[in-house]
Design a protein around this motif. Structure first.
Motif, PDB file in Angstrom:
ATOM      1  N   PRO A   1       0.844  -1.196   0.000  1.00 45.71           N
ATOM      2  CA  PRO A   1       0.000   0.000   0.000  1.00 45.71           C
ATOM      3  C   PRO A   1       0.884   1.253   0.000  1.00 45.71           C
ATOM      4  CG  PRO A   1      -0.002  -1.019   2.170  1.00 45.71           C
ATOM      5  CD  PRO A   1       0.800  -1.908   1.264  1.00 45.71           C
ATOM      6  N   ILE A   2       0.546   2.230  -0.838  1.00 44.50           N
ATOM      7  CA  ILE A   2       1.303   3.485  -0.902  1.00 44.50           C
ATOM      8  C   ILE A   2       0.614   4.525  -0.031  1.00 44.50           C
ATOM      9  CG2 ILE A   2       2.089   5.356  -2.395  1.00 44.50           C
ATOM     10  CD1 ILE A   2       2.154   3.291  -4.680  1.00 44.50           C
ATOM     11  N   GLN A   3      -0.663   4.661  -0.202  1.00 45.78           N
ATOM     12  CA  GLN A   3      -1.507   5.534   0.608  1.00 45.78           C
ATOM     13  C   GLN A   3      -2.935   5.053   0.421  1.00 45.78           C
ATOM     14  OE1 GLN A   3      -0.389   9.242  -1.250  1.00 45.78           O
ATOM     15  NE2 GLN A   3      -2.251   9.304  -2.446  1.00 45.78           N
ATOM     16  N   LYS A   4      -3.877   5.719   1.065  1.00 43.31           N
ATOM     17  CA  LYS A   4      -5.276   5.294   0.945  1.00 43.31           C
ATOM     18  C   LYS A   4      -5.668   5.242  -0.534  1.00 43.31           C
ATOM     19  CE  LYS A   4      -9.891   6.697   2.337  1.00 43.31           C
ATOM     20  NZ  LYS A   4     -10.463   5.698   3.189  1.00 43.31           N
TER      21      LYS A   4
ATOM     22  N   LEU B   1      -1.767   1.068  -8.770  1.00 44.00           N
ATOM     23  CA  LEU B   1      -3.205   0.915  -8.940  1.00 44.00           C
ATOM     24  C   LEU B   1      -3.947   1.867  -8.019  1.00 44.00           C
ATOM     25  CD1 LEU B   1      -3.449  -2.989  -8.873  1.00 44.00           C
ATOM     26  CD2 LEU B   1      -3.045  -1.496 -10.845  1.00 44.00           C
ATOM     27  N   GLN B   2      -5.000   2.467  -8.547  1.00 42.00           N
ATOM     28  CA  GLN B   2      -5.840   3.348  -7.748  1.00 42.00           C
ATOM     29  C   GLN B   2      -7.251   2.794  -7.749  1.00 42.00           C
ATOM     30  OE1 GLN B   2      -5.963   7.384  -9.135  1.00 42.00           O
ATOM     31  NE2 GLN B   2      -6.852   8.119  -7.231  1.00 42.00           N
ATOM     32  N   GLY B   3      -7.839   2.671  -6.557  1.00 40.63           N
ATOM     33  CA  GLY B   3      -9.189   2.137  -6.457  1.00 40.63           C
ATOM     34  C   GLY B   3      -9.827   2.485  -5.137  1.00 40.63           C
ATOM     35  N   GLU B   4     -11.100   2.190  -5.039  1.00 44.15           N
ATOM     36  CA  GLU B   4     -11.858   2.554  -3.848  1.00 44.15           C
ATOM     37  C   GLU B   4     -11.574   1.667  -2.645  1.00 44.15           C
ATOM     38  OE1 GLU B   4     -13.843   5.273  -3.405  1.00 44.15           O
ATOM     39  OE2 GLU B   4     -12.937   5.796  -5.315  1.00 44.15           O
ATOM     40  N   VAL B   5     -11.214   0.415  -2.879  1.00 43.89           N
ATOM     41  CA  VAL B   5     -11.071  -0.505  -1.758  1.00 43.89           C
ATOM     42  C   VAL B   5      -9.636  -1.004  -1.683  1.00 43.89           C
ATOM     43  CG1 VAL B   5     -12.356  -2.243  -0.474  1.00 43.89           C
ATOM     44  CG2 VAL B   5     -13.391  -1.255  -2.462  1.00 43.89           C
ATOM     45  N   GLY B   6      -9.432  -2.287  -1.841  1.00 42.73           N
ATOM     46  CA  GLY B   6      -8.103  -2.870  -1.756  1.00 42.73           C
ATOM     47  C   GLY B   6      -7.987  -3.890  -0.640  1.00 42.73           C
ATOM     48  N   ASN B   7      -9.115  -4.270  -0.054  1.00 45.25           N
ATOM     49  CA  ASN B   7      -9.085  -5.205   1.067  1.00 45.25           C
ATOM     50  C   ASN B   7      -8.540  -6.575   0.699  1.00 45.25           C
ATOM     51  OD1 ASN B   7     -10.233  -3.285   2.776  1.00 45.25           O
ATOM     52  ND2 ASN B   7     -12.299  -3.913   2.243  1.00 45.25           N
TER      53      ASN B   7
END
Length: 95
Positions: free
Chosen positions: A15-18, A77-83
């Protein structure tokens, strides 16, 4: 769960940031900046899908626009979740 064709084999996920992830691995097809990719996981009787946009690509220390098939490199990658992204082994073509 419908069988999808993998487009990227994931070796590591950071993870880079939220809502922003750096995913390292090997491209199975050409992947470009702006491509949509997804991950899927079976959880009980449900299929969980998370979709991301490829916002940058790098390989061999250089920022590039396309990671060609069989090349190793990193996708941001940029997205809303990532869980579920950290436990997945493949990326699929997003919708």
């Amino acid at each position: 769960m419908k069988q999808l064709d993998a487009i990227f084999e994931i070796a590591d996920t950071v993870p880079i940031q939220k809502n922003l992830w750096r995913v390292g691995g090997r491209a199975l097809i050409d992947i470009r900046v702006g491509s949509m990719v997804s991950v899927q996981m079976q959880v009980d009787k449900d299929v969980v899908t998370e979709t991301f946009e490829v916002v940058s690509v790098s390989a061999y220390g250089y920022e590039i626009s396309t990671l060609y098939a069989v090349m190793t490199g990193y996708l941001t990658l940029q997205g809303e979740v990532g869980n579920i992204l950290p436990v997945c082994k493949y990326l699929f073509e997003g919708r």
